[in-house]
Motif scaffolding. Structure first.
Motif, PDB file in Angstrom:
ATOM      1  N   LYS A  62     -30.058  68.846 -64.820  1.00  0.00           N
ATOM      2  CA  LYS A  62     -29.214  69.991 -65.168  1.00  0.00           C
ATOM      3  C   LYS A  62     -29.635  70.616 -66.499  1.00  0.00           C
ATOM      4  N   ILE A  63     -30.034  69.780 -67.440  1.00  0.00           N
ATOM      5  CA  ILE A  63     -30.486  70.296 -68.732  1.00  0.00           C
ATOM      6  C   ILE A  63     -31.755  71.123 -68.540  1.00  0.00           C
ATOM      7  N   GLU A  64     -32.672  70.626 -67.740  1.00  0.00           N
ATOM      8  CA  GLU A  64     -33.897  71.374 -67.459  1.00  0.00           C
ATOM      9  C   GLU A  64     -33.577  72.714 -66.794  1.00  0.00           C
ATOM     10  N   LYS A  65     -32.619  72.703 -65.876  1.00  0.00           N
ATOM     11  CA  LYS A  65     -32.218  73.946 -65.209  1.00  0.00           C
ATOM     12  C   LYS A  65     -31.645  74.937 -66.226  1.00  0.00           C
ATOM     13  N   ALA A  66     -30.804  74.453 -67.139  1.00  0.00           N
ATOM     14  CA  ALA A  66     -30.199  75.318 -68.152  1.00  0.00           C
ATOM     15  C   ALA A  66     -31.269  75.929 -69.061  1.00  0.00           C
ATOM     16  N   VAL A  67     -32.201  75.112 -69.505  1.00  0.00           N
ATOM     17  CA  VAL A  67     -33.274  75.611 -70.371  1.00  0.00           C
ATOM     18  C   VAL A  67     -34.123  76.631 -69.615  1.00  0.00           C
ATOM     19  N   ASN A  68     -34.487  76.315 -68.382  1.00  0.00           N
ATOM     20  CA  ASN A  68     -35.315  77.236 -67.598  1.00  0.00           C
ATOM     21  C   ASN A  68     -34.606  78.564 -67.340  1.00  0.00           C
ATOM     22  N   LEU A  69     -33.309  78.533 -67.100  1.00  0.00           N
ATOM     23  CA  LEU A  69     -32.562  79.782 -66.911  1.00  0.00           C
ATOM     24  C   LEU A  69     -32.629  80.647 -68.165  1.00  0.00           C
ATOM     25  N   SER A  70     -32.489  80.012 -69.330  1.00  0.00           N
ATOM     26  CA  SER A  70     -32.593  80.771 -70.574  1.00  0.00           C
ATOM     27  C   SER A  70     -33.995  81.340 -70.737  1.00  0.00           C
TER      28      SER A  70
END
Length: 140
Positions: free
Chosen positions: A106-114
């Motif tokens: 989930k953290i990777e997804k959040a960073v990638n979205l940004s």
């Protein structure tokens, strides 16, 4: 939508700039460059803006995803060109996130979205620099 910023000379190489939030910041050059080293450097502020923009995104996304973490830090490095006008041609953004049993997916997804969708400052940087990102997990 547009923003207005007013920057006022304060003497020597010192400037003070406002912000749409109403807050003020001081800028100055290093003593080696003829300043008093009393304020933030304009180019380094660009790196701070990049980290702040992406950091705001990541924290907001993690809150929506209900992902707990105890601390979050972004280290941003910029490499300047050798010729004038000097600008950042290579930038590295390191996301450091701390907590117990971090949900790395989930953290990777959040960073990638940004990085890929939301951070406008990141997109601006991509117009003139090679930008690399990395995520570092610090499980307690």
């Amino acid at each position: 939508m547009s923003d207005k910023v007013v920057t006022h000379w304060k003497g020597a190489l010192q400037f003070e700039s406002d912000n749409p939030s109403g807050k003020l910041l001081s800028m100055d050059a290093s003593s080696e460059a003829g300043g008093y080293n009393s304020g933030l450097r304009p180019k380094a502020m660009m790196l701070s803006s990049l980290a702040g923009c992406s950091g705001l995104d990541v924290v907001a996304i993690l809150k929506k995803m209900k992902v707990p973490f105890s601390d979050f830090r972004i280290d941003t490095y910029g490499e300047l060109t050798n010729e004038d006008p000097k600008y950042y041609h290579k930038v590295s953004v390191e996301y450091h996130i701390y907590g117990d049993q971090l949900d790395e997916k989930k953290i990777e997804k959040a960073v990638n979205l940004s990085v890929e969708k939301y951070c406008g400052v990141m997109e601006m940087f991509r117009q003139f620099a090679e930008v690399k990102t990395s995520i570092h997990y610090h499980n307690s």
